[in-house]
Design a protein around this motif. Sequence first.
Motif, PDB file in Angstrom:
ATOM      1  N   ASP A 170     -21.577 -18.799   3.900  1.00 39.55           N
ATOM      2  CA  ASP A 170     -22.034 -16.985   3.298  1.00 39.55           C
ATOM      3  C   ASP A 170     -20.921 -16.443   3.854  1.00 39.55           C
ATOM      4  O   ASP A 170     -20.769 -15.835   5.470  1.00 39.55           O
ATOM      5  N   HIS A 171     -19.806 -16.074   3.087  1.00 35.56           N
ATOM      6  CA  HIS A 171     -19.331 -14.818   2.614  1.00 35.56           C
ATOM      7  C   HIS A 171     -19.283 -14.090   1.424  1.00 35.56           C
ATOM      8  O   HIS A 171     -20.018 -14.643   0.565  1.00 35.56           O
ATOM      9  N   SER A 172     -18.714 -13.204   2.012  1.00 37.81           N
ATOM     10  CA  SER A 172     -18.904 -12.484   1.045  1.00 37.81           C
ATOM     11  C   SER A 172     -17.323 -11.838   0.549  1.00 37.81           C
ATOM     12  O   SER A 172     -16.303 -12.315   1.514  1.00 37.81           O
ATOM     13  N   TRP A 173     -17.184 -11.013  -0.778  1.00 34.26           N
ATOM     14  CA  TRP A 173     -15.248 -10.800  -0.531  1.00 34.26           C
ATOM     15  C   TRP A 173     -15.692  -8.718  -0.389  1.00 34.26           C
ATOM     16  O   TRP A 173     -16.366  -8.238  -0.709  1.00 34.26           O
ATOM     17  N   GLN A 174     -14.309  -8.438  -0.244  1.00 35.06           N
ATOM     18  CA  GLN A 174     -14.082  -6.983  -0.585  1.00 35.06           C
ATOM     19  C   GLN A 174     -12.896  -6.798  -1.021  1.00 35.06           C
ATOM     20  O   GLN A 174     -11.866  -7.771  -0.801  1.00 35.06           O
ATOM     21  N   LEU A 175     -12.403  -5.671  -1.459  1.00 31.79           N
ATOM     22  CA  LEU A 175     -11.227  -5.275  -1.697  1.00 31.79           C
ATOM     23  C   LEU A 175     -10.910  -3.672  -1.398  1.00 31.79           C
ATOM     24  O   LEU A 175     -12.301  -2.999  -1.316  1.00 31.79           O
ATOM     25  N   ILE A 176      -9.756  -3.255  -1.541  1.00 30.36           N
ATOM     26  CA  ILE A 176      -9.171  -2.296  -0.605  1.00 30.36           C
ATOM     27  C   ILE A 176      -8.139  -1.860  -2.124  1.00 30.36           C
ATOM     28  O   ILE A 176      -7.836  -2.579  -2.664  1.00 30.36           O
ATOM     29  N   ARG A 177      -8.403  -0.924  -3.053  1.00 31.37           N
ATOM     30  CA  ARG A 177      -8.211   0.094  -3.538  1.00 31.37           C
ATOM     31  C   ARG A 177      -7.215   0.837  -3.174  1.00 31.37           C
ATOM     32  O   ARG A 177      -7.589   1.531  -3.358  1.00 31.37           O
ATOM     33  N   PHE A 178      -5.799   1.282  -4.160  1.00 26.41           N
ATOM     34  CA  PHE A 178      -5.067   2.716  -3.693  1.00 26.41           C
ATOM     35  C   PHE A 178      -4.069   3.121  -4.514  1.00 26.41           C
ATOM     36  O   PHE A 178      -3.666   1.819  -5.203  1.00 26.41           O
ATOM     37  N   ASP A 179      -4.053   4.197  -4.743  1.00 31.82           N
ATOM     38  CA  ASP A 179      -2.937   4.649  -5.814  1.00 31.82           C
ATOM     39  C   ASP A 179      -1.274   4.652  -4.439  1.00 31.82           C
ATOM     40  O   ASP A 179      -1.218   5.040  -4.042  1.00 31.82           O
ATOM     41  N   GLU A 180      -0.695   4.142  -5.406  1.00 29.79           N
ATOM     42  CA  GLU A 180       0.756   3.122  -4.885  1.00 29.79           C
ATOM     43  C   GLU A 180       1.192   4.919  -4.919  1.00 29.79           C
ATOM     44  O   GLU A 180       2.565   5.469  -3.855  1.00 29.79           O
ATOM     45  N   ASP A 181       1.445   5.772  -5.171  1.00 23.62           N
ATOM     46  CA  ASP A 181       1.522   7.349  -5.324  1.00 23.62           C
ATOM     47  C   ASP A 181       1.246   8.119  -4.782  1.00 23.62           C
ATOM     48  O   ASP A 181       1.647   8.957  -4.564  1.00 23.62           O
ATOM     49  N   LYS A 182       0.032   8.047  -3.893  1.00 22.87           N
ATOM     50  CA  LYS A 182      -0.961   8.460  -2.861  1.00 22.87           C
ATOM     51  C   LYS A 182      -0.866   7.611  -1.226  1.00 22.87           C
ATOM     52  O   LYS A 182      -1.733   8.673  -0.942  1.00 22.87           O
ATOM     53  N   VAL A 183       0.209   6.960  -1.090  1.00 18.46           N
ATOM     54  CA  VAL A 183      -0.120   6.695   0.211  1.00 18.46           C
ATOM     55  C   VAL A 183       1.387   6.605   1.190  1.00 18.46           C
ATOM     56  O   VAL A 183       2.519   7.213  -0.001  1.00 18.46           O
ATOM     57  N   PRO A 184       1.482   6.648   2.086  1.00 14.18           N
ATOM     58  CA  PRO A 184       2.512   6.821   2.762  1.00 14.18           C
ATOM     59  C   PRO A 184       3.680   5.961   2.378  1.00 14.18           C
ATOM     60  O   PRO A 184       4.031   5.346   1.977  1.00 14.18           O
ATOM     61  N   GLU A 185       4.729   6.626   2.158  1.00 10.33           N
ATOM     62  CA  GLU A 185       6.414   6.034   1.821  1.00 10.33           C
ATOM     63  C   GLU A 185       6.053   4.298   2.833  1.00 10.33           C
ATOM     64  O   GLU A 185       6.401   4.724   4.436  1.00 10.33           O
ATOM     65  N   GLY A 186       6.693   3.827   2.071  1.00 11.80           N
ATOM     66  CA  GLY A 186       6.877   2.168   2.993  1.00 11.80           C
ATOM     67  C   GLY A 186       5.507   1.544   3.327  1.00 11.80           C
ATOM     68  O   GLY A 186       5.621   0.190   3.685  1.00 11.80           O
ATOM     69  N   THR A 187       4.498   1.889   2.736  1.00 16.33           N
ATOM     70  CA  THR A 187       2.893   1.199   2.296  1.00 16.33           C
ATOM     71  C   THR A 187       2.969  -0.180   1.585  1.00 16.33           C
ATOM     72  O   THR A 187       3.824  -0.555   0.644  1.00 16.33           O
ATOM     73  N   ALA A 188       2.687  -1.133   2.753  1.00 10.64           N
ATOM     74  CA  ALA A 188       2.924  -2.767   2.585  1.00 10.64           C
ATOM     75  C   ALA A 188       1.716  -3.506   2.391  1.00 10.64           C
ATOM     76  O   ALA A 188       1.945  -3.885   0.948  1.00 10.64           O
ATOM     77  N   PHE A 189       0.817  -3.159   2.953  1.00  9.25           N
ATOM     78  CA  PHE A 189      -0.717  -3.322   2.911  1.00  9.25           C
ATOM     79  C   PHE A 189      -1.442  -2.480   3.606  1.00  9.25           C
ATOM     80  O   PHE A 189      -0.902  -1.493   4.239  1.00  9.25           O
TER      81      PHE A 189
END
Length: 236
Positions: A39-58
Amino acid sequence: MKVKNRIKRTAKALIAVCFAVFMCIFGGINAFAVTWDIDHSWQLIRFDEDKVPEGTAFADILIKDKWHDKYAVDFNEENGEALGVDKDCGLAKYDKDGYTSLLLRHNCAMFDYSIQGNIFYSLIREKLYNRYRTVKVAYCDKDGNVLGVTDAVKVKHASHKNAVYSFDVEGESLSSSVSKAPELRLGISDVIIITILLVLIILIILRRIIKYTEKANTKRMIKRIRSGEDDNERKE
């Protein structure tokens, strides 16, 4: 005799392979069914590396805890180990306006892996966001410190099983969508057909090997006979 022994060894090896394939397929039917019934599903988070705070790892989903939340925990050690963070990191302690970390403060999601640094997958309980309708996304560095949080977004209600939730992040902006995961099920009849095809392929290979060996053996015999005739002619 050597040729015959070689044929026998080859036949035995192919039959053993055939039997192993047969047993693996039929023996794995139950395990296969269990895998798809989880009883599981998937989720994903997508982001543009150029538009995130500096140092973002996940990135992680922030959900608003409900009263007497059955999924809430003090710290999810398994996800913490997978992310390389501990219970004292900023994400584990984050609690603003009732929003806390899905991965570190709940037991209804499992971190899996990231792809190319900007896509994060998690395995979640089916239709999780029918329970937690409003979410945010937190940007985190490698030590689990929260570098920024997006605006809240309401997640669409999922009416089907095996939902896939997608979250697209751009700065403080967040959007979400839900789709149905493709299903792959093999019935017993499918497994039987696949097994029969494998057996036929192996038998065809075996037949060709035997023919090739017999042909090569015949050529060697003819060569020996001719060689003996030549020797007799020379003696005469």
